[in-house]
Every structure is written in structure tokens, then in C-alpha cells.
Design an enzyme around this catalytic site. Sequence first.
Site, mmCIF file in Angstrom:
data_model
loop_
_atom_site.group_PDB
_atom_site.id
_atom_site.type_symbol
_atom_site.label_atom_id
_atom_site.label_comp_id
_atom_site.label_asym_id
_atom_site.label_seq_id
_atom_site.Cartn_x
_atom_site.Cartn_y
_atom_site.Cartn_z
ATOM 1 N N PRO A 1 0.852 -1.197 0.000
ATOM 2 C CA PRO A 1 0.000 0.000 0.000
ATOM 3 C C PRO A 1 0.888 1.247 0.000
ATOM 4 C CG PRO A 1 -0.062 -1.084 2.144
ATOM 5 C CD PRO A 1 0.849 -1.905 1.296
ATOM 6 N N ASP B 1 5.791 2.446 2.348
ATOM 7 C CA ASP B 1 4.870 1.338 2.597
ATOM 8 C C ASP B 1 4.031 1.741 3.811
ATOM 9 O OD1 ASP B 1 3.663 -1.001 3.435
ATOM 10 O OD2 ASP B 1 5.390 -2.275 2.926
ATOM 11 N N HIS B 2 2.763 1.962 3.562
ATOM 12 C CA HIS B 2 1.923 2.503 4.643
ATOM 13 C C HIS B 2 1.647 1.470 5.733
ATOM 14 C CE1 HIS B 2 -0.344 5.463 6.576
ATOM 15 N NE2 HIS B 2 -1.160 5.855 5.623
ATOM 16 N N ARG B 3 1.968 0.202 5.476
ATOM 17 C CA ARG B 3 1.836 -0.791 6.554
ATOM 18 C C ARG B 3 2.878 -0.528 7.629
ATOM 19 N NH1 ARG B 3 2.674 -6.079 3.010
ATOM 20 N NH2 ARG B 3 4.371 -4.713 2.389
ATOM 21 N N ILE C 1 4.968 2.577 7.719
ATOM 22 C CA ILE C 1 5.234 3.992 8.023
ATOM 23 C C ILE C 1 3.932 4.782 7.987
ATOM 24 C CG2 ILE C 1 6.359 6.061 7.096
ATOM 25 C CD1 ILE C 1 8.553 3.974 6.088
#
Length: 444
Positions: free
Chosen positions: A240, A416-418, A420
Site C-alpha cells: 500500500p 509502505d503505509h503498513r 510507516i
Amino acid sequence: MGREAVVSVPDIGDYKNVEIIEVLVKTGDAVKADDSLIALESDKAAMEVPSPFGGTVKEVKVQLGDRVSQGSPILTLVVEDGDAPTAASEPAPAAAAPPKPEPTAEPPAAATAPPSAPAATPQPAQVATAVAPPPPTTTPPSEGAPPHASPSVRKFARELGADLAQIRGTGIKGRILKEDVQNFIKQRLQQPERTAASGFSLPEPVEIDFSQFGPVDRKPMSRIKKLSAANLHRAWVGIPHVTHQDEADITDLEAFRVSLKQEAERREVKLTLLPFIMKAVIATLKAFPNFNASLAANGEELILKQYYHLGFAVDTPDGLVVPVLRDADRKSVYEIAAELAELGVRARNRKLRNTDLQGGTFTISSLGGIGGTSFTPIVNAPEVSILGVCKAQLKPAYQGGQWVPRLMLPLSLSYDHRVIDGAEAARFAATLAQLLSDLRRVLL
Ligand code: CAO
């Protein structure tokens, strides 16, 4: 005591200057007669060159991407007395069983993901945007490097639409066998519901005959582009992504860089902006260790790296590659500049070694020499963040009650929004911008 014998490329028919697409042995390896040594691929055929006799590899004389013809030396083997038909350093005759070329409508690495195998559980790619080199023999396929398989197995997998990168080989040194491909397909057929429930299915691309609308040419994708395509697609679908945009005032930094030009010339180094950006990035990574990390395969831990190996995207005539500048934190700006230039030249001449492409912890993609105001770089998995840099522009800034021209550098930070959060990314970018606007702060 063994004797040394040089093993050369045997009679491969009319093929000349054929590219080596896999080097399957390394110094110190014990090989048996008929073990494959290298894999070759021409426009029309792929073939493996077997060893004419057994022995221990003393020196590999070729590397990935080299082009060879009949008689080109491949390696030196130390063979037990009586095993080898040749004297030391004398080219070996054609291998007992010359390789049988197999037609390849499409080169082996191009095996595409089957429509029935969506990226429900995407595997991390070791070098997402780079030419992923053949893996060390102990590397499982899940780490993203191209798997070892003979041309016939690759052809078989291609026909069935099986992605070799997802198959664990049970052959010698992890090579993928025909049975492994069959088992993989069987497993997939038995799990359709689970896959559909846990992932998502992309519609199959529609084959369109464009020639019905006008004349067309067909141009094969380079091997580099095909490898990058698979890795980029996996990262794009599996991670993501969010891209945070910021800009840094590099007016003073640019003046400093220009002031060093003569000194750099004396050192025979081209001092561009990138080495300074690298220095600022390392200081920022030290302040934000989550950006110098990878997500563990179980998704429950972050692996924080204590080393700073910076990948940088290089635009080559064959496509994008990402060599890695190792231990950038321990190098001076001049050392980084020299190494960047050296790696860049080797990338463009297709002379990078496997190790040059592995182990990166954070990547920089600089389009600054070309232009642009912002873009959305794709995270180079298994890294968790990537910095895109566009061309610095003079912009008016209101300072001390008046408008003054300042040189502003656009920064595009994808993450990577998982791993950060948005606020963390904004702080990272702001810190980086602050360091670039006053590089002396790197010392603090
Ligand atoms: N703003 C303004 N000028 C810049 C700049 C920036 N952000 N970055 C570089 N420049 C200048 C350099 O200072 C240099 O100027 P001089 O010739 O006057 O000294 C000029 O642009 C050319 O620089 P360069 O591109 O040769 O060197 P570099 O160190 O900045 O970059 C490399 C090296 C390998 C990163 C670059 O050549 C390259 O290949 N970039 C493309 C990367 C890419 O394709 N990314 C996309 C990946 S996603 O598909």
C-alpha cells in the site's frame, strides 16, 4: 593431486555471441559430469552447457551477461587424475553431451503470473526495480531472485502459466523440477476458493490486434525490462503506497557544490548533487530507523538494519537498474561520487555483478538531471521507502520582508503505509529538507 582443465563452450550449432543468462556454479563448487554450468539464451533458443566431466571449480571465467561462442572458456576445473581428457590450461573439447537448444518464443525469465494466481500473498522482491541476479544457491525463491530451472522446465512452466518465482525447487541446489511445477499447479487448483477469498483477482488482459487500426511494429522487451516489470508489478500490487511531496531549499548547498568544482576536478570526480543528497538521506535514516528497515515475512516484525546500503536508480539503454552503494555512511562525499560514477558506468555497460544489486536498505531515484516537478516512485521491496528527486528550480521565497530567488529541490517520498505512518513520512521529509538546506547539520 588433481589436474586443471579448462572447460569451454562446446559446439552450439550456428549460435554465436550468445548471452549468458545464468551462471550456475561458483568457485569451490564440486560438479559432476553433466551438471549444468551456465545457461545461454539467444533470440531463438535457450540452452544449458553441461560439464564434460566432474571436478571442483577453480575459477569461473565468465559472468552474467557475457556473450560467448563455441570455444569460449567458461571455467577451470580441478579434476582427479584420469577424470579429465584435457591437459592443464588446454581448452576442453566439446562437452560430451552438447546442449540442445530449445526454441524460446519468449525468454525463460518472462514466465508470467497465472491469472488464477493473484497476488494474495505477494512475496517480497529483493531488488524490486533492478535486474534481479541469479540467487545464491541457498536463497529461497520467495526472496525475489530469478529461480534456477532448466530451459525445458521453464518452457513447461510457461505453457502452464506457472510463475517460477513462486515455486520452491526440490532439485539439486534448489533447482525447480518438472514435478515441482506440476505440484504447484495441483496445489493452486485445489485452493481456488481460499485464494479468491484472501486476495483479489485481476481481469485477464485482452489480446488486441492493433494492426486492424493501422500499421504496427513489434519490439521485444529487454530482459532487464521484463525482470523489472515483474518486480515493479509485485511491489505495486502488494504494497500500500503513499507518496509524500516536499521541497528543500538547496541554494546554499548548490553554492557549496559549485565552490568544490575545481577541487573535484583535481580529484577527477564529477561532483553532482546526488552524493550530497545521499549524505543527508543517511543522517535522516539514522534519525528515522523505520525507513531503513524491512517488514518480516510474517508481517509482525520490522527488521531494522544497522547498515546503510543505498540503491540508486540508473537509466540504461536496456532499462532501469538499481545498483547498491554499500556502507554509504562510512564514505566521504568524494568517495560516494566516485563510486556512483563507477557503478553508473558499469550499469550502462551491463557489467554489474550480482552483489552490486543486492542488499539495499533504501533507494533514491533521481530524475534531477532530466526534469519534472514530482513523481510517485515505487518502493523497491523489500525496502519500505524510496526517495524520488526531481530537477531543482529557482522559485521566489518571501524572506526578511522581501522576495528572494531560492533554489528549491522537489522531493517525492513513497513509503509502505503498513510500516510507516503519514505523519512519520512528513517528519522524515521535513528533516531531510532541513538537512539539505543546511548540510552542516549532518555533523550534529
Ligand atoms: N536538480 C538540478 N540539477 C540536477 C539535479 C537536480 N535534482 N540532479 C542532477 N542535476 C544535474 C547534475 O548536477 C549535473 O549537472 P552538471 O552536468 O552541470 O554538473 C546534471 O544534472 C546531470 O547529472 P547526472 O544525472 O549525470 O548525475 P546524477 O549524479 O545527478 O545522477 C544517475 C546519476 C545515475 C542517478 C542518473 O544519471 C540517472 O540515471 N538518473 C535516472 C534515474 C531514473 O531513471 N529514475 C527513474 C526510476 S523509476 O522508473
